[in-house]
Design a protein around this motif. Structure first.
Motif, mmCIF file in Angstrom:
data_model
loop_
_atom_site.group_PDB
_atom_site.id
_atom_site.type_symbol
_atom_site.label_atom_id
_atom_site.label_comp_id
_atom_site.label_asym_id
_atom_site.label_seq_id
_atom_site.Cartn_x
_atom_site.Cartn_y
_atom_site.Cartn_z
ATOM 1 N N TYR A 163 0.844 -1.194 0.000
ATOM 2 C CA TYR A 163 0.000 0.000 0.000
ATOM 3 C C TYR A 163 0.880 1.244 0.000
ATOM 4 C CZ TYR A 163 -3.639 -3.231 1.674
ATOM 5 O OH TYR A 163 -4.513 -4.262 1.820
ATOM 6 N N HIS A 177 -4.013 3.489 -0.232
ATOM 7 C CA HIS A 177 -4.552 2.754 -1.370
ATOM 8 C C HIS A 177 -3.593 1.645 -1.784
ATOM 9 C CE1 HIS A 177 -1.960 5.568 -3.667
ATOM 10 N NE2 HIS A 177 -1.933 4.618 -4.579
ATOM 11 N N SER A 213 2.878 10.267 -6.060
ATOM 12 C CA SER A 213 2.103 10.883 -4.992
ATOM 13 C C SER A 213 2.386 12.370 -4.968
ATOM 14 C CB SER A 213 2.451 10.255 -3.633
ATOM 15 O OG SER A 213 1.771 10.918 -2.591
ATOM 16 N N ARG A 271 0.468 5.129 1.532
ATOM 17 C CA ARG A 271 -0.411 5.981 2.338
ATOM 18 C C ARG A 271 0.216 7.355 2.514
ATOM 19 N NH1 ARG A 271 -0.193 3.501 8.519
ATOM 20 N NH2 ARG A 271 1.847 4.351 9.140
#
Length: 1819
Positions: free
Chosen positions: A582, A592, A614, A584
């Motif tokens: 994941y 996600h 990100s 985060r």
């Protein structure tokens, strides 16, 4: 010729060269003309006999070793070699037996392994070269091979090997042919093991190469290369570095550098460098073929090699020649220099045998002291080759693979190796340049590697340059800890990752080695799936925090380099679950998902690269999840980031507060839908709530179906389509529950109890709903349900596919839920195999319900339950038809149209049941639902019987959950039990009624259920004249649901249908049948309608009259009428009559539909049944009782029933004695069954003491009824409840005056009896005086009614009848028939002078039809209109048919009646009920028979008045006064105030029928009052003792809302939470019995205000407040008026110390005496207005009641007026029961100690009073 001469001739032919004048091309011709094979030429043997074949041999390359080695070269690795000799130990001669000739020998040296090669010259490429040589095998531990070695490549291929079964100690000749496209040498290799004895020897001699073997000239053979030391010389003369030899990359032009270490080896040409480490220890790896496997190693044929799958192929196998206690064989491969990161080794292994032992494969690295295990096999793996792939990865040092076999002293089996292949093991080659944008050019090796491989902790270049200059903080190989990674510590997981070296602790799961070093020295992280971890426990690893991957102002060139995360993972084990990654951006939560992997991925390390993007600082999370068993370890290693920048801050905490948002003002106008309607999304639309969720969108936008279950659901993409389960946010993670899943998420091993492919797509990507048994515990359940479905259509069916596989799979149920009531309609239990199966549930018309899939978990995780493709078929309710029904449709009473095929099939297609009305279905007279018996079906003589069953079948995992008729577990069906004691092949048959050959368009419909493993066979036959004709045959599983089948029936003769069930191989396979119907075209054969009663002796009784036992006769209609017409009871004895059971069951019959039955038996002290009967009061007396069976279950039912009684009187009662105790348990119900109804009239359950109790139940006026006793098991494996002394009292119809009839419409004959109204004026006298046929002139005035006494040309108009235009011929009238031998001689009228209607068949063809229909329609009616007529069908056996139909407005015909066959030579009466939900006409249809003697006649057709009125025609009843109530059955009037007062006042008890059971109203909220109080609507708090006491205390009386209307004793409390009354003794006992308000513990120490009404006074006693009532009042609160009585008394105190109270009593007594005197005077002068007694025959449940009691006499007190009928007493001081109290037996009371508030002047007498003056009768 003698026998010896023949033998000599035969030998000469066999062993002498043959010459017939010319030799074949492949033969040599000797000098003498003989022929010998060419391979015998120049082989050092005189085969011709004259030496000519050995003369011309100069061109052959030969050597007999007499003068040396010739051109042959020998070599040896160990110094030993072939020795030229004429004698050696054990061998003294050459192959020609010459003791002085030379040969070559090989002997063992110094107990070491000895190997020697003899090489030929180099030969040119050839296809015709042949070598002949002789060899001698004198060695038990030796081996001899011939190899071909290509000269340029140096590759060796074995072409011949000394067979293992070769005969020892003798010379043998061998011929070998060679074929090569390259120059080659022949090598003869001899080998002797280290444990060879000194006397063992191998020898060769007389070697010869044929003419086809041409040597290469010496000038063309290149000289051996000269290379520097430690360099390798290629065959071409090139030299390469030693480090490049055996590195999986051929550097020599012909690959000689890899020749002794090939990357692929099938062992066909040699051992490829693989060798036995300890050769000669008696337990060795050897190369050989299938034939060389010692036969004592196997109990099966030896394995074929894997490469060629043949006996000629070669492989390595273990050969044992020693009995060492710990034998060990080690097979080592060649040394390899290094391997690339993707290197794997694949091989095929064979390990079979009862004592074959284990094998280990391990990695040896040069300079590393300990080996690393790569693979291991344990014990017997079966008789087949297994493929194995082991991962080697990047190994930077020289290494070797070894396969070690260890066995104990007993080795029995075959262990073999074949087809070893190394893949992707070569390092990347050096190149001049690399693609700049995608690859990195290694610094020293000059190889190219992808940029993605930089800084990934793996040396992909081979020189380490791709791992130089990397940031350590972005990498972690766990060799020195977790680096920058951290374990989750904030509660986001259950346990931690573990750092480890070598294999994980659990076998068959986890890696053997790490990924970094590829050895057991390296470290990695893993999750341990063994205890204490549980399924779906998680371990979370957190990375450091990184900067956003794209930011403003960042260098564009830098932004093009993607941030990457690389890791290696290992997921091996049968119960591996999942590993997820994941990203985060907050400090908590998972963020996600970037990637997830499920299940077993093999025993390999896998690499995964993830691109990270990100806009915020982020963190990577690695989450491992535990599988559902201990074989689920997951490992990770070599985690690295590339182009990712560390972030020094912290991630933010997510904001959990929700900002307040002011919603915008609504612009939509408010809706104006009334209550009870749904507001559509489209403005202004409303639909009824009953149309929401009915599978039809009624709103224009479909919004009424938005929040409903979908008609079709395949669960794709996890969409549950409105199906809901438990809220996953409210339950623990390990809870057993439904969830959408995919096949691709399963792990290894789970595929055996969960499907890999869904049903919709048939692929792992498809979705389904799964109840995962890895969660939860044994017996836990989970529900998947729909929202409430408002309504469904008549054909609504739920279809679905289910998958139930696994050793411990539980059960799947389909339930229908209506409010709080849930019933099962389908179920399946146990393992159903690893495949999808279809389920189906017929829902039909239903309203306001939910469908529930309920799964019950099995005993372990191996049994997931899965469903897919759930659909609701044909479920939208029908719309009203837009046009009238067609003739092919049936017009329902509600206006809907349904196909005629749906009529009378036990399914409510219309929605109002009008298609299943028993009157409409008269034409389907042979249908059977098996609810009570077999109907007209009969068992045949066979192996066993079909049974009738309710609920599921007894066999586990088979059979339906409910029947088809009622779709309820209480419904019955026919089933064939396949389990013990039935055996495979056993057969059971039932046969149906005899059908007429005149049946046309006849078809049989039935429903079958055949579900179960290895189910048997169901066959349907047509049976005629003893012969069977197969109509249908079904074998095997047909699906776990009821299926409809339809079969057309016809035959030239009368026939029956036979169902045959045959037991299958497996007991789990019950065959079930239900709802068998025959269409109206199926006619009963006339023989089936005849009376089968045996004829009495000739001359004893008239025909048709049975004989009494005393010699008298009685008419059939006189049996079962409660009248002893015989005088000895013969006509009544088998009807289920009064019975003491001392002489049998008296005609009471058991039902075939029961699991157990009422059993006739005697008393038993040791058994659970009563110890004595009631009749004789002794142990030997008889009674019937519920038998206790070993397999009995709670709720099982047993029935006994009477025959059909014709009629009973208005005061008919049934008296009987019952015994129900704690030991003899059960429930007994008394039921009354008529043709179309069934109801309960009495029941008892619970403990009623160890004694017989009497019950008396009024039956009253009934007609054509059965009496049924039903016994119900109250506990598993129980029973014992009993019945005795059944007695019908006053049941004869004439037993009471004035006369009352069973039905208000009955006709009263002038002579007294009643007859049914439809028998009046039917031209048949039913009254004895014929009064029913008087004044009947009006009867033929009804249109369609006719006696045909008129002119032949006028009858159609006069009778209002019409001939049909679409028939074949017409009806006619006449006075007599035209054809002698058929038809009537006269009409039916007295004297026979009139006409009749008939068909003349002589001029017609067989099957021709004549129809006649009434012109005027009758109004719609069902079951009311009766058609009466007389018919005449006599003549030939080939008689046709006569039918009567009702025809609706649409032309739909409904068959009402039919007759066929040759009837008696007389007029026959018919009375037919006509029914149709629409106005109808009546059609008479006659069909001509098969010859001229088949006339059919009709006469005196009439209809009842109900046919014209369309409803009941009721005579004027008795008129009662306005304030009176008319008793329903006994024609009496009583005061209206006595209605529903708890006491039966009518003789028929009808005044206490249809009384309400509960006070209407809804309880107000109860949230403000303390315990022990009740809250009124105005929030007033009342003591709860005032709740349900019959007095409204709240302002609106809501303290009495929802209270049961029970008849309780005085002092008892009505309790809403209890089915009975709370006794006085249980009040104020400090134990709350009355829930929820605890009224029995309320006001125990005080009197509530205004508690005693009507001037009563209140005292607090031991059991709470008690009222002293004034005369004329009674009840707990003095709130009920007493009925008029002879005397009254004032309240009496019980406490003798209350002097003042006694004074009051004295005054009261004076007044009372005066009152009594006045009353007596009034009674004597005028009839008292006291209620007359009609309770002489009321219902009683008194254990002390005397069965010999007679109708009560009138014991009058002095001064009582004549005619007064006071209440009867049993001498114990019973209190009068006045509404709402129920009278029960009390203790005797006297004037002095009578209970307060129980005052009753009728019973205030001393307990010893015995005279008539002190007795009274029961009111």
């Amino acid at each position: 010729m003698t026998g010896s001469q023949w033998l000599l001739l035969a030998f000469s032919l066999l062993f002498t060269p043959v010459s017939d004048g010319a030799c074949l091309p492949q033969e040599f011709t000797c000098s003498q003309g003989l022929c010998v094979p060419e391979d015998c030429v120049c082989d050092f043997t005189d085969n011709c006999g004259d030496g000519s074949d050995e003369k011309v041999c100069s061109r052959f390359k030969r050597c007999d070793f007499e003068e040396g080695f010739c051109d042959l070269i020998q070599s040896s690795d160990d110094g030993a070699g072939w020795t030229r000799t004429a004698e050696v130990q054990g061998l003294k001669h050459d192959h020609n037996n010459n003791t002085s000739a030379h040969f070559l020998s090989l002997v063992p040296v110094r107990e070491n392994r000895t190997t020697a090669d003899l090489k030929s010259p180099v030969f040119q490429p050839t296809q015709t070269c042949q070598m002949i040589f002789y060899h001698y095998n004198g060695a038990q531990h030796g081996d001899l091979q011939v190899l071909v070695q290509t000269h340029t490549q140096g590759l060796s291929t074995e072409v011949w090997k000394l067979p293992t079964h070769h005969q020892v100690d003798m010379w043998s000749r061998t011929v070998i042919r060679f074929s090569s496209n390259d120059t080659f040498q022949v090598v003869i290799r001899g080998q002797l093991s280290a444990d060879s004895e000194a006397s063992e020897v191998l020898a060769i001699d007389d070697l010869s190469f044929s003419l086809g073997c041409l040597t290469v000239p010496e000038s063309s053979v290149p000289p051996p290369p000269v290379c520097p030391p430690s360099w390798f010389a290629c065959g071409s003369g090139e030299c390469i570095e030693e480090s490049k030899v055996c590195d999986f990359t051929p550097h020599c032009p012909h690959g000689e550098d890899e020749a002794n270490c090939p990357s692929k080896c099938d062992f066909e040409g040699g051992s490829c460098g693989w060798y036995e480490l300890t050769l000669g220890d008696g337990f060795d790896w050897v190369r050989g073929s299938s034939a060389e496997v010692p036969p004592d190693y196997h109990g099966h044929p030896p394995p074929l090699d894997h490469s060629n799958n043949s006996t000629d192929g070669h492989f390595m196998f273990i050969k044992k020649n020693s009995s060492s206690l710990y034998p060990r064989a080690v097979l080592r491969g060649p040394w390899f220099k290094e391997s690339a990161s993707g290197c794997t080794m694949t091989f095929w292994h064979y390990n079979s045998g009862i004592s074959v032992g284990a094998a280990d494969m391990y990695l040896r690295i040069n300079g590393v002291p300990n080996n690393t295990v790569l693979w291991r096999t344990l014990y017997n793996q079966g008789h087949r080759w297994h493929q194995v792939t082991v991962q080697l990865g990047r190994i930077t040092q020289p290494f070797q693979i070894a396969l070690a076999k260890i066995s104990l002293a007993v080795f029995d089996g075959v262990s073999a190796l074949d087809d070893v292949t190394f893949k992707n093991c070569s390092m990347p080659p050096a190149v001049a340049e690399c693609p700049a944008h995608t690859h990195f050019h290694c610094t020293r090796s000059k190889a190219c590697v992808e940029h993605l491989q930089l800084c990934d902790l793996v040396d992909d270049c081979g020189d380490g340059s791709d791992e130089e200059g990397c940031s350590p903080e972005l990498q972690c190989n766990f060799e020195h800890g977790l680096c920058s990674w951290k374990q989750e510590q904030s509660g986001g997981d259950v346990f931690d990752w573990t750092r480890i070296q070598g294999p994980t602790p659990t076998i068959n799961t986890g890696p053997w080695k790490d990924h970094t070093l590829g050895t057991s020295y390296g470290h990695y992280l893993y999750i341990e799936s063994s205890f204490p971890q549980e399924f779906k426990d998680t371990a979370v690893l957190l990375s450091r925090i990184f900067q956003p991957t794209h930011q403003r102002g960042k260098d564009p060139s830098r932004s093009r380099q993607h941030c990457l995360f690389r890791f290696h993972y290992h997921m091996f084990g049968s119960h591996v679950f999942c590993l997820a990654v994941y990203l985060r951006t907050t400090a908590t939560g998972r963020g996600h998902m970037l990637w997830v992997g499920y299940g077993d991925q093999g025993n390999l390390w896998h690499r995964k690269t993830l691109y990270l993007t990100s806009a915020r600082p982020f963190q990577i999370i690695i989450e491992g999840t535990v599988g559902d068993d201990f074989n689920g370890d997951i490992a990770i290693d070599d985690l690295s980031f590339l182009n990712c920048d560390p972030y020094e801050g912290q991630l933010p905490t997510p904001n959990t507060t929700t900002p307040t948002v002011t919603p915008p003002a609504s612009t939509a106008p408010p809706h104006s839908c009334p209550d009870g309607e749904f507001v559509c999304g489209a403005h202004g639309e409303c639909v009824a709530n009953s149309k929401v969720c009915d599978f039809r969108p009624d709103c224009s936008d479909g919004s009424d179906e938005f929040n409903c279950v979908n008609e079709q659901c395949d669960f794709e993409d996890g969409d549950t389509c409105g199906w809901t389960s438990v809220d996953t946010t409210l339950v623990p993670i390990h809870t057993f529950r439904w969830s959408p899943e995919q096949g691709e998420s399963i792990h290894d091993g789970e595929q055996y109890h969960r499907p890999i492919n869904d049903h919709t797509l048939g692929s792992p990507e498809g979705w389904y709903m799964c109840a995962d048994s890895s969660n939860g515990g044994y017996g836990q359940t989970t529900d998947l349900q729909t929202p409430v479905i408002s309504s469904t259509g008549p054909q609504c069916t739920l279809g679905f596919w289910y998958h139930m596989s696994g050793f411990t799979v539980g059960s799947l149920q389909v339930l229908l839920k209506n409010g709080n009531v849930t019933r099962e309609v389908w179920s399946q239990t146990g393992n159903q195999g690893n495949k999808w199966r279809r389920g189906e549930v017929f829902l039909g018309l239903s309203n306001t319900f939910q469908v529930v899939f309920r799964v019950k978990r099995g005993i372990s995780y191996m049994g997931d339950v899965v469903i897919d493709d759930v659909s609701f078929l044909h479920c939208s309710p029908p719309l009203p038809p837009e046009r009238p029904c067609t003739p092919e449709q049936y017009a329902c009473a509600n206006g809907h149209c349904i196909p005629q095929d749906n009529l009378c099939d036990f399914i409510n297609h219309c929605g109002d049941d009008s298609d299943e009305d028993p009157y409409i279905c008269k034409g389907f007279g042979m249908r059977c639902s098996f609810e009570f018996d077999l109907c007209s079906w009969r068992q045949e003589e066979d192996d066993f019987d079909w049974l009738i069953k309710a609920g599921g079948t007894p066999t586990f995992g088979t059979g339906p959950s409910s029947d088809h008729t009622l779709r309820d577990p209480s419904g019955h069906y026919l089933y064939l039990k396949s389990s013990f004691p039935q055996a495979a092949g056993d057969m059971a048959r039932i046969s149906g009624p005899l059908l007429s050959r005149r049946s046309s368009e006849c078809k049989m419909r039935f429903y079958l259920h055949m579900s179960g493993d290895a189910i048997g066979t169901l066959s349907v036959f047509r049976k005629s004249e003893g012969r069977l004709h197969l109509l249908l045959n079904l074998t095997g599983d047909q699906g776990n649901y009821w299926q409809r089948k339809e079969i057309q029936l016809s035959h030239i003769g009368d026939f029956q249908v036979v169902f045959e069930g045959k037991v299958g191989r497996n007991p789990k396979g019950d065959i079930c049948l239900d709802d068998i119907t025959f269409s109206p075209g199926c006619l009963l054969a006339f023989s089936a309608e005849e009376d089968n009663t045996p004829a009495p002796p000739a001359g004893s009784c008239p025909s048709g009259f049975p004989l009494c036992e005393n010699g008298r006769c009685f008419a059939p209609g006189q049996s079962c009428d409660f009248t002893d017409d015989c005088g000895d009871g013969t006509d009544e004895k088998d009807c289920g009559t009064s019975c003491s059971f001392e002489s049998g069951r008296c005609g009471w019959k058991s039902s075939l539909a029961d699991n157990f039955e009422w059993t006739l038996g005697t008393g038993s002290v040791r058994s659970i049944r009563p110890s004595y009967d009631h009749t004789l009061m002794e142990e030997h007396g008889h009674f019937v009782y519920l038998e206790a069976t070993p397999v009995g279950l709670r709720g099982d039912k047993a029935h006994i029933r009477s025959s059909v009684w014709k009629e009973s009187s208005a005061i008919c009662k049934l008296s009987f004695w019952y015994y129900i105790s704690h030991k003899a348990s059960g429930t007994i119900r008394l039921l009354i069954k008529t043709e179309n109804d069934l109801w309960e009239v009495w029941n008892k359950t619970g403990n009623h003491g160890n004694e017989w109790n009497r019950a008396e139940v009024p039956l009253r006026k009934l007609r054509n009824f059965e009496v049924i006793f039903e016994g119900i098991r109250s506990m598993d494996v129980s029973g014992g409840a009993a019945l005795d002394d059944l007695e019908f009292i006053d049941c004869a119809p004439g037993a009471v005056e004035p006369v009352s009839c069973p039905a208000v419409t009955d006709f009263v004959c002038h002579s007294g009896p009643c007859i049914e109204s439809h028998l009046v004026c039917d031209n048949k006298a039913d009254c004895a005086d014929g009064s029913d046929e008087r004044d009947c002139g009006h009867i033929f005035g009804v249109p369609g009614a006719c006696n045909f006494n008129m002119n032949q040309t006028q009858w159609e108009d006069s009778c209002q009848l019409s001939q049909d235009a679409d028939d074949d011929f017409d009806w006619r009238i006449d006075r007599q028939s035209e054809t002698p031998g058929t038809g009537p001689p006269a009409d039916h009228s007295p004297g026979g002078g009139g006409n009749f209607l008939y068909i003349h068949s002589a001029t017609q063809r067989e099957g021709d039809v004549a129809k006649m229909t009434t012109r005027t329609p009758f109004p719609a009616s069902v079951g009311l209109c009766h058609l009466r007529f007389w018919f005449y069908m006599h003549g030939s056996d080939r008689m046709g048919t006569l039918k009567v139909y009702t025809v609706g407005p649409s032309g739909t015909s409904l068959l009402m009646w039919a007759a066929t066959g040759n009837h008696a030579n007389q007029w026959t009466y018919a009375n037919v009920i006509l029914s149709n939900p629409a106005p109808f006409k009546v059609t008479f249809q006659a069909e001509a028979g098969g010859d001229v003697w088949t006339d059919i006649a009709l006469d005196d057709i009439s209809y009842t008045a109900q046919c014209v009125e369309g409803g009941l025609v009721t005579p004027q009843p008795l008129t009662c006064a306005v304030d009176q109530y008319r008793c329903l059955y006994s024609s009496h009037c009583i005061p209206e105030t006595w209605r529903c007062d708890g006491e039966p006042d009518c003789a028929d008890r009808s005044d206490e029928e249809f009384c309400p059971t509960m006070v209407p109203g809804t309880l107000p909220p109860q949230d403000q009052c303390p315990d022990g109080h009740y809250q009124c609507l105005n929030d007033l708090c009342l003591p709860s003792i005032l709740r349900c006491d019959g007095v409204p205390d709240c302002p609106d009386g809501e303290d009495e809302y929802s209270c049961p209307l029970l008849q309780c004793e005085l002092g008892e409390l009505v309790c809403e939470g209890s089915p009975g009354c709370i006794p006085l003794q249980r009040r104020c006992d400090r134990s709350a019995d009355c829930l929820p308000f605890h009224s029995d513990e309320s006001s125990c120490h005080d009197c509530p205000p205004l508690y005693c009404l009507n001037h009563g006074s209140c005292l607090v006693q031991r059991h709470g407040p008690v009222c002293m009532c004034f005369p004329g009042w009674t009840g707990n609160r003095c709130h009920v008026r007493e009925k008029p009585a002879l005397s009254t008394s004032s309240p009496k105190p019980e406490d003798t110390q209350l002097v003042s109270v006694y004074v009051g009593i004295g005054i009261g007594l004076l007044i009372l005496v005066a009152g009594v005197a006045v009353c007596v005077l009034a009674f004597c002068t005028k009839k008292c207005r006291i209620k007359p007694n009609h309770m002489d025959y009321g219902m009683m449940d008194d254990p002390a009641f005397d069965c010999r009691a007679e109708p009560p006499s009138l014991h009058e007190r002095p001064g009582c007026c004549p005619g007064l009928n006071p209440s009867r007493s049993d001498g114990r001081g019973l209190s009068i029961s006045v509404y709402p109290w129920r009278r029960e037996a009390e203790q005797a009371s006297t004037w002095k100690d009578a209970k307060l508030s129980f005052a009753n002047p009728f019973y205030n007498y001393p307990p010893d009073a015995s005279s008539a003056d002190y007795r009274s009768s029961e009111a």
